[in-house]
Design a protein around this motif. Structure first.
Motif, PDB file in Angstrom:
ATOM      1  N   VAL A 111     -55.311  -1.392  39.936  1.00 27.85           N
ATOM      2  CA  VAL A 111     -56.007  -0.850  39.759  1.00 27.85           C
ATOM      3  C   VAL A 111     -56.703  -2.103  38.048  1.00 27.85           C
ATOM      4  O   VAL A 111     -55.633  -2.194  37.545  1.00 27.85           O
ATOM      5  N   HIS A 112     -57.889  -1.660  38.262  1.00 28.30           N
ATOM      6  CA  HIS A 112     -58.220  -2.900  37.093  1.00 28.30           C
ATOM      7  C   HIS A 112     -59.743  -2.454  36.949  1.00 28.30           C
ATOM      8  O   HIS A 112     -60.683  -1.522  37.230  1.00 28.30           O
ATOM      9  N   THR A 123     -54.934  -5.254  29.512  1.00 35.25           N
ATOM     10  CA  THR A 123     -54.107  -5.221  30.431  1.00 35.25           C
ATOM     11  C   THR A 123     -52.922  -5.425  30.539  1.00 35.25           C
ATOM     12  O   THR A 123     -51.850  -6.175  29.626  1.00 35.25           O
ATOM     13  N   VAL A 124     -51.956  -5.362  31.724  1.00 29.35           N
ATOM     14  CA  VAL A 124     -50.718  -5.234  31.305  1.00 29.35           C
ATOM     15  C   VAL A 124     -49.947  -6.099  32.862  1.00 29.35           C
ATOM     16  O   VAL A 124     -50.394  -6.314  33.670  1.00 29.35           O
ATOM     17  N   LYS A 125     -48.225  -6.902  32.986  1.00 29.90           N
ATOM     18  CA  LYS A 125     -47.958  -6.872  34.160  1.00 29.90           C
ATOM     19  C   LYS A 125     -47.868  -5.926  35.458  1.00 29.90           C
ATOM     20  O   LYS A 125     -48.082  -4.917  35.152  1.00 29.90           O
ATOM     21  N   THR A 146     -52.858  -9.857  42.547  1.00 31.79           N
ATOM     22  CA  THR A 146     -53.280  -9.921  41.854  1.00 31.79           C
ATOM     23  C   THR A 146     -52.249  -9.718  40.514  1.00 31.79           C
ATOM     24  O   THR A 146     -51.148  -8.541  40.473  1.00 31.79           O
ATOM     25  N   ASP A 147     -51.571 -10.327  39.220  1.00 29.14           N
ATOM     26  CA  ASP A 147     -51.029 -10.399  39.190  1.00 29.14           C
ATOM     27  C   ASP A 147     -50.951  -9.211  37.165  1.00 29.14           C
ATOM     28  O   ASP A 147     -50.116  -9.083  36.440  1.00 29.14           O
ATOM     29  N   VAL A 148     -52.284  -8.369  36.916  1.00 30.14           N
ATOM     30  CA  VAL A 148     -52.463  -7.668  36.221  1.00 30.14           C
ATOM     31  C   VAL A 148     -53.313  -6.541  36.858  1.00 30.14           C
ATOM     32  O   VAL A 148     -53.576  -6.242  38.162  1.00 30.14           O
ATOM     33  N   LEU A 173     -62.665 -18.675  34.179  1.00 29.57           N
ATOM     34  CA  LEU A 173     -63.515 -19.143  32.787  1.00 29.57           C
ATOM     35  C   LEU A 173     -61.684 -19.528  32.059  1.00 29.57           C
ATOM     36  O   LEU A 173     -60.831 -18.782  32.347  1.00 29.57           O
ATOM     37  N   GLU A 174     -61.255 -20.366  31.342  1.00 28.61           N
ATOM     38  CA  GLU A 174     -59.814 -21.163  31.118  1.00 28.61           C
ATOM     39  C   GLU A 174     -59.551 -19.150  29.808  1.00 28.61           C
ATOM     40  O   GLU A 174     -58.632 -18.691  30.121  1.00 28.61           O
ATOM     41  N   GLY A 175     -60.652 -18.731  29.229  1.00 25.23           N
ATOM     42  CA  GLY A 175     -60.673 -17.791  28.370  1.00 25.23           C
ATOM     43  C   GLY A 175     -60.101 -16.199  29.296  1.00 25.23           C
ATOM     44  O   GLY A 175     -58.856 -15.670  28.729  1.00 25.23           O
ATOM     45  N   ASN A 176     -60.349 -16.398  30.536  1.00 23.55           N
ATOM     46  CA  ASN A 176     -59.591 -15.137  31.256  1.00 23.55           C
ATOM     47  C   ASN A 176     -58.719 -15.718  31.503  1.00 23.55           C
ATOM     48  O   ASN A 176     -57.351 -14.128  31.385  1.00 23.55           O
ATOM     49  N   LYS A 177     -57.392 -16.587  31.946  1.00 22.63           N
ATOM     50  CA  LYS A 177     -56.348 -16.975  31.688  1.00 22.63           C
ATOM     51  C   LYS A 177     -55.776 -16.444  30.710  1.00 22.63           C
ATOM     52  O   LYS A 177     -54.756 -16.098  30.341  1.00 22.63           O
ATOM     53  N   LEU A 178     -56.380 -16.751  29.347  1.00 22.89           N
ATOM     54  CA  LEU A 178     -55.659 -16.441  28.530  1.00 22.89           C
ATOM     55  C   LEU A 178     -55.100 -14.976  28.199  1.00 22.89           C
ATOM     56  O   LEU A 178     -54.071 -14.587  27.745  1.00 22.89           O
ATOM     57  N   GLU A 179     -56.628 -14.222  28.316  1.00 23.52           N
ATOM     58  CA  GLU A 179     -56.320 -12.746  28.277  1.00 23.52           C
ATOM     59  C   GLU A 179     -55.470 -12.517  29.320  1.00 23.52           C
ATOM     60  O   GLU A 179     -55.243 -11.048  29.384  1.00 23.52           O
TER      61      GLU A 179
END
Length: 290
Positions: free
Chosen positions: A126-127, A171-173, A181-183, A282-288
């Motif tokens: 869920v997201h 988000t969490v794992k 997907t992983d989040v 975006l790179e910012g998405n990976k960081l979050e």
């Protein structure tokens, strides 16, 4: 006003459907596309898959660790940028008319997606879509078309009614044995998603804040294919750069400011959580996500 006119108030959306969208954050327009159209979509995308990778596939049949049905049937993203039928779907007047009625004005079209979800495929935890699109100050909206019968067995979409009023959640794992997907996002105690049982041709509209996802396809012989358009409300001033340029109803391009963060709607990972392919947002998405 007659009862019939009250039920069919504007552009194909009934008062009951509008009320449900405003109350729950989603509604289903039953039979919006006919059987001939649905068969055309199924044949078209199965042929595109058979031809191999295309721009926006974000996956391929090689690599990724242990066997995963999604290697043979990876999702497609942004097909409207290179495929005429996908663009035709994204700009379909019936979809724009419905969204105009639900949102109170024409939106901008920003993305197409095709999920094959073959037998044995994992679902998606869920997201919230606007975590990726980052439409500001309003939100986005999905138009989710069922190309197959969708039920609990083959991993129908599930939504949390009323979650359109929630902010973007941290988000969490996710459990990558069940999610590609992983989040994910945590749900409050006592809150559970509702399964959207749908027939081919039904279209689910849902607000970009609505928490939604799906379980694995546990069948041996049934796909759960779906064709999705993502749109942002017409008063949005910013969106993630991954979704620009946007399209107006007439197909002309339009651009607004760029918001921080965002990405391509999740990074495909194997069952151990290792990325099969890097997120091309975006790179910012990976960081979050970390």
């Amino acid at each position: 006003m007659t009862d019939t006119m009250e039920q069919q108030i504007v552009r194909g959306i009934s008062q009951a459907e509008l009320d449900q969208f405003n109350r729950d954050g989603y509604t289903i327009a039953r039979g919006l596309f006919d059987a001939e159209e649905i068969e055309r979509f199924r044949e078209h995308y199965m042929q595109l898959n058979a031809e191999g990778t295309h721009d926006g596939d974000y996956a391929g049949v090689e690599g990724g660790g242990e066997f995963d049905p999604l290697k043979q049937y990876p999702r497609m993203i942004h097909m409207h940028r290179w495929d005429d039928l996908s663009r035709e779907f994204l700009l379909d007047p019936r979809v724009f008319d419905a969204l105009n009625a639900l949102l109170g004005g024409d939106p901008y079209a920003v993305q197409t997606m095709l999920y094959f979800k073959p037998p044995g495929a994992r679902g998606q935890a869920v997201h919230q879509d606007n975590f990726y699109l980052r439409a500001e100050p309003s939100t986005c909206c999905a138009a989710w078309l069922a190309l197959d019968v969708c039920d609990a067995d083959n991993g129908a979409l599930m939504v949390v009614p009323g979650s359109q009023t929630w902010p973007l959640l941290c988000t969490v794992k996710a459990d990558t044995s069940a999610s590609f997907t992983d989040v994910t996002v945590p749900l409050p105690d006592g809150v559970s998603p509702v399964t959207m049982t749908m027939q081919p041709g039904d279209m689910l509209f849902f607000n970009g804040q609505v928490v939604h996802g799906s379980t694995p396809n546990s069948t041996d012989d049934r796909f759960r294919r779906s064709l999705i358009g993502h749109y942002i409300q017409g008063d949005a001033e910013k969106v993630s750069k991954f979704y620009s340029p946007m399209l107006r109803r007439d197909g002309s391009e339009y651009s607004i400011g760029i918001s921080e963060g965002g990405g391509s709607c999740g990074v495909w990972v194997d069952r151990d959580g290792v990325p099969v392919i890097e997120d091309q947002g975006l790179e910012g998405n990976k960081l979050e996500h970390e």
